[in-house]
Design an enzyme around this catalytic site. Structure first.
Site, PDB file in Angstrom:
ATOM      1  N   CYS A 159      -9.924  20.134  37.544  1.00  0.00           N
ATOM      2  CA  CYS A 159      -9.482  21.583  38.345  1.00  0.00           C
ATOM      3  C   CYS A 159      -8.794  22.436  37.950  1.00  0.00           C
ATOM      4  O   CYS A 159      -8.828  23.536  37.804  1.00  0.00           O
ATOM      5  CB  CYS A 159      -9.051  21.153  39.784  1.00  0.00           C
ATOM      6  SG  CYS A 159      -7.162  20.253  39.784  1.00  0.00           S
ATOM      7  N   HIS A 178      -3.059  19.984  42.604  1.00  0.00           N
ATOM      8  CA  HIS A 178      -4.542  20.654  42.513  1.00  0.00           C
ATOM      9  C   HIS A 178      -4.537  22.092  42.103  1.00  0.00           C
ATOM     10  O   HIS A 178      -3.466  22.661  42.569  1.00  0.00           O
ATOM     11  CB  HIS A 178      -5.222  20.387  44.123  1.00  0.00           C
ATOM     12  CG  HIS A 178      -6.729  20.864  44.020  1.00  0.00           C
ATOM     13  ND1 HIS A 178      -7.610  20.347  43.099  1.00  0.00           N
ATOM     14  CD2 HIS A 178      -7.235  21.960  44.974  1.00  0.00           C
ATOM     15  CE1 HIS A 178      -8.566  20.959  43.451  1.00  0.00           C
ATOM     16  NE2 HIS A 178      -8.775  21.817  44.403  1.00  0.00           N
TER      17      HIS A 178
END
Length: 942
Positions: free
Chosen positions: A345, A882
């Site tokens: 990510c 994230h």
């Protein structure tokens, strides 16, 4: 794979590692000190013989730190090199006495395979573990010795691999490649683990052995996303070079005619031809790219060409099977997501920001083949630029089909091995590499000339800046320089001779500190290392997100520190010095409110001599054997320095008496002095004069006796041995000497030990209630903090050409010229020896009309109004969390949220969050300055 030594799934059946004799006493093979030395020697030997294929073993940090405490690893030591981010109870608490650990226990970092075909005794590491925090890596020799002493396990061997092309580096492959094998004959599934450096031939051998099939009758497919991409051929090509990803599927087919696969049938049941779904190599795999329809904004349509002769070599269409074939009338380009290939990510976030940068979109959608530099030794032979351009074109083609950037990730792993594997990384670090790598791959300068830099020598700034930029462009000329590089002015002033040095340097992004407006109150107790006065607690205010250097500065002001004195900060834990806070950039977040921090005040001239640390323990009246360690330590250790060459036992006793002298009890007529927390807070001047007088008395009265008048014993860093010494005992200079003072009735009557006990905590919890709302700062205040004048750190000294010495110069940065695209990196992550910290402070930043005019020193006619067009966000903590991205489609004037594969529209009012990490701005050209700007920027001063 590694097998367990028994069928029980708990790992607690491992035999005890203790060595017990018949009489019940322990008979250990080595002392803690011997274990420490043996392991250190084995580690050093391993480092001298690094080579590919060496075995390392994974050990739980929890067990390993308990072993480190047992053998006495000092707070500032790092025996294996995997520093834990955990605080007190894991990292370096060697001064806390610890028992011998039990068997090696890796049960907290492993899991059994959940696959139905996985053997019960195959053990895998839990995913998302962090080196240092969750596990450490030890060389094979270290593991074998530890296992010989302690038994236990399970053993988790990992191989050292060699990575990279331009910069080769050794790395231990903690997480081998995990592949899901689907057998088309019965649709069964199996799990295979192999090194990503293993060859396709090795994969065939493992599959055929597992499935009992002859190699010439086996056909393997790259079956990513349950679709046939490429047939794998027996070769020495590595699995990484074949773009196989963690946890992806591979398909096995038998081709002897007896088994047909449902995976090769069409909807009517007829067998299909087994061919790769690979597109033709032209024009999709060339730098020019295809002419797209309905897949880009009108602003990018005019500069696109279809072919060129330069092939990128990206023949595998795995990045998006239907990327070019999924056009739908009216669909916009730039709305495709990027699949997560295993903790990628961070890469997806940075890529989405870059591929939505308007000048880069325009550049990579046209024919840029003539600018590929395949000969630049600092570049990647053009491969990175081609891979990025190929990926950008796929993302800007019609449709919203998510792209799997496998080829790009493969190139990244090859040229930047620090981003290989499947760990989480920093999107800013990736961005820095990509911008630099794209620049070198597209550098129009084929032969870089040697240019000798000149000093400013009092010349006008405009002249020096123009000369520096001209020299820079003579060696660096690419679309990245045109679009992303600006120039700043750096001024250094020598604090001794006032020599001024001015340089002008290029930049591609600005890393801005986050200046906290919230302060915290810290209480530090200051002890005098020479015994001249009583200890005194000082309460100082420091910035919440500050560093130890800020605490030292505030404390020095509060206690009236003189120019010839220094302060040594330390944390006291369980009556011992747990750690020294001697790193200026150690975040203050590593100091908890319930800790006890002390500072020792010394004249600078004595520091560097033999350090003496004095510990205290009560000696009960019934105890006559002072060599036993059954009594507990108490109070704050005292630190002083011995100035003598080869100090004697008499020197040690004199020093101990000196630092104790302020604690001598005063007569009853002075007893009115009030006390709080064990410290005399009034009549301090009178007490200090008594203390100073007693220092001289102590020096005199200790010279006549042949035996020590104090009960002092030399000890080690773990307090396992207590050795008596005499006045004439000599000690080596420069070493740390540790002594334990036994407080007998005599000492307890003579000295007031309350000064050593109950030192205040860093902070009382009541203060925290004053701050209830979340702190917010502005982007402008971050920029102001970046440009503020400040002295260089002691580890970053500047060599003054006039003084001919390194000086702690005063540094000032100013912005001289700004680029078309400016990236602000908000420095949310701070790294210290003991703690990695993330700052979640909300930064208020403008979306429109960011005016930087007042910061720019040059007057080149450019507009300095900027507009936000992309954000890289980070949610969660360090080592995990994230990343996502916000990006604006300029022609559509609408914001979108890119969360790996998922893309959704978002309101402009919702894009400001405390997760913002990288901010991407583009210049807004006003009508009056467009013409001037076109003749300016990179060419105006070149």
């Amino acid at each position: 794979m590694v097998e367990k030594t028994g069928g029980d799934s708990s790992f607690m059946t491992i035999p005890d590692s203790g060595f017990i004799m018949e009489n019940g006493t322990s008979c250990l093979p080595c002392t803690p000190e011997e274990e420490k030395k043996i392991i250190t020697d084995l580690k050093n030997e391993s480092e001298r013989n690094l080579k590919e294929g060496n075995l390392y073993f994974v050990i739980s940090s929890s067990w390993f730190r308990s072993w480190e405490r047992y053998v006495g690893v000092d707070a500032d030591e790092n025996l294996i090199g995997n520093q834990s981010s955990d605080s007190r109870h894991i990292n370096g608490a060697s001064s806390v006495m610890a028992e011998r650990p039990g068997p090696i226990d890796n049960s907290d970092i492993v899991e059994n395979g959940n696959d139905s075909d996985c053997k019960v005794n195959e053990i895998q590491l839990r995913r998302m573990l962090m080196e240092g925090q969750d596990y450490v890596l030890v060389p094979q020799g270290v593991w074998e010795k530890l296992h010989e002493w302690y038994k236990g396990g399970p053993a988790l061997p990992r191989k050292m691999i060699l990575q990279g092309v331009l910069h080769r580096k050794f790395d231990v492959e903690v997480y081998p490649l995990c592949l899901k094998l689907i057998d088309s004959r019965d649709e069964s599934q199996s799990t295979i683990w192999l090194s990503r450096k293993a060859s396709v031939t090795e994969l065939f051998q493992k599959v055929c052995a597992l499935k009992g099939i002859e190699q010439d009758k086996a056909r393997l497919w790259d079956y990513f996303n349950k679709r046939k991409y490429t047939q794998l051929s027996v070769s020495n090509k590595s699995l990484e070079e074949s773009n196989l990803q963690m946890d992806q599927d591979i398909l096995l087919e038998q081709v002897d005619g007896r088994h047909s696969s449902r995976f090769g049938m069409d909807s009517t049941g007829n067998e299909l031809a087994l061919v790769s779904l690979e597109p033709s190599r032209s024009p999709l795999t060339i730098a020019g790219g295809p002419t797209l329809s309905n897949g880009h904004s009108s602003g990018y349509k005019s500069n696109m060409y279809s072919g060129s002769s330069l092939s990128s070599g990206l023949t595998d269409m795995d990045d998006g099977l239907d990327a070019y074939n999924s056009s739908r009338k009216g669909e916009k380009g730039g709305l495709a997501g990027l699949q997560n290939l295993g903790n990628t990510c961070f890469m997806n976030s940075a890529l989405q920001c870059l591929v939505h940068t308007p000048p880069l979109v325009e550049y990579f959608l046209k024919d840029y083949s003539a600018e590929i530099n395949t000969e630049n030794p600092l570049g990647m032979h053009g491969e990175l630029a081609l891979a990025f351009g190929d990926l950008l074109r796929k993302l800007w083609s019609s449709g919203r089909t998510a792209i799997a950037p496998r080829v790009f990730k493969g190139k990244l792993a090859r040229f930047a091995p620090q981003f290989s594997g499947y760990n989480q990384h920093d999107s800013q670090e990736l961005l820095a590499f990509l911008l630099d790598g794209l620049h070198e791959d597209l550098n129009r300068v084929k032969q870089k000339p040697y240019i000798e830099m000149k000093d400013s020598d009092g010349r006008p700034d405009e002249e020096v800046a123009a000369e520096c930029w001209k020299n820079h462009k003579a060696r660096n000329d690419s679309v990245i320089v045109d679009v992303c590089q600006g120039q700043y002015k750096s001024t250094l002033v020598c604090p001794v001779c006032s020599k001024i040095s001015i340089t002008f340097d290029p930049f591609m992004y600005l890393s801005l500190p986050l200046p906290s407006t919230i302060t915290r109150t810290v209480t530090v107790t200051v002890f005098y290392g020479d015994g001249r006065s009583l200890p005194m607690p000082f309460m100082v205010s420091v910035l919440k997100n500050g560093f130890c250097k800020d605490l030292l500065l505030a404390l020095g002001t509060a206690c009236g520190l003189k120019s010839d004195e220094n302060l040594m900060l330390a944390e006291v834990y369980e009556n011992k010095i747990y750690r020294y806070l001697d790193m200026p950039l150690e975040p203050l977040a590593s100091i908890k409110d319930d800790e006890h921090i002390v500072a020792f005040r010394f004249p600078k001239k004595v520091m560097g001599n033999t350090k003496l640390i004095i510990f205290h323990r009560w000696q009960e009246k019934s105890k006559s054997d002072y060599h036993k360690s059954g009594t507990e330590l108490f109070g704050t250790p005292l630190v002083t320095y011995l100035g003598q060459d080869q100090p004697s036992g008499a020197d040690i006793e004199t020093a101990v008496s000196g630092v104790l002298s302020p604690f001598k009890r005063i007569s009853s007529d002075k007893a009115h002095v009030s006390k709080e927390n064990g410290f005399h807070m009034d009549d301090l001047d009178e007490q200090c004069s008594l203390s100073n007088a007693s220092v001289g008395k102590a020096e005199l009265e200790d010279t006549s006796s042949t035996d020590l008048s104090l009960q002092l014993h030399l000890t080690d860093d773990r307090f396992t041995t207590f050795k008596a010494f005499k006045k004439d005992t000599r000690f080596d200079s420069g070493k740390i000497l540790r002594v334990v003072l036994d407080w007998t009735d005599k000492e307890q009557e003579l000295y007031d030990a309350s000064y050593l006990k109950d030192i205040p905590e860093v902070h009382k919890a009541a203060f925290a209630a004053k701050k209830t709302r979340q702190e917010a700062i502005s982007l402008v205040s971050c920029l102001d903090a970046f440009l503020i004048e400040e002295p260089l750190g002691p580890d970053d000294m500047w060599y003054c050409p006039r003084c001919k010495e390194h000086r702690q110069a005063i540094k000032k940065l100013d912005l001289w010229m700004l680029p078309e695209i400016i990236v602000f990196h908000l420095k949310r992550f701070t790294y210290g020896r003991y703690l990695k910290n993330k700052i979640d402070t909300f930064v208020s930043f403008p979306i429109h009309n960011l005016d930087l005019s007042k910061y720019v020193m040059s007057k080149d006619g450019q507009s300095y109004i900027y507009e936000l067009y992309a954000i890289s966000n980070h949610y969660g903590g360090l080592g995990g969390g994230h990343y996502t991205a916000y990006a604006k489609l300029i022609d559509e004037n609408r914001w979108y949220h890119f969360d790996d594969s998922h893309v959704s529209a978002v309101n402009e009012s919702d894009i400001k969050t405390s997760a913002a990490y990288l901010l991407f701005y583009k210049r807004v050209r006003t009508e009056s300055k467009v013409e001037a700007g076109e003749a300016s920027h990179s060419h105006s001063i070149s």
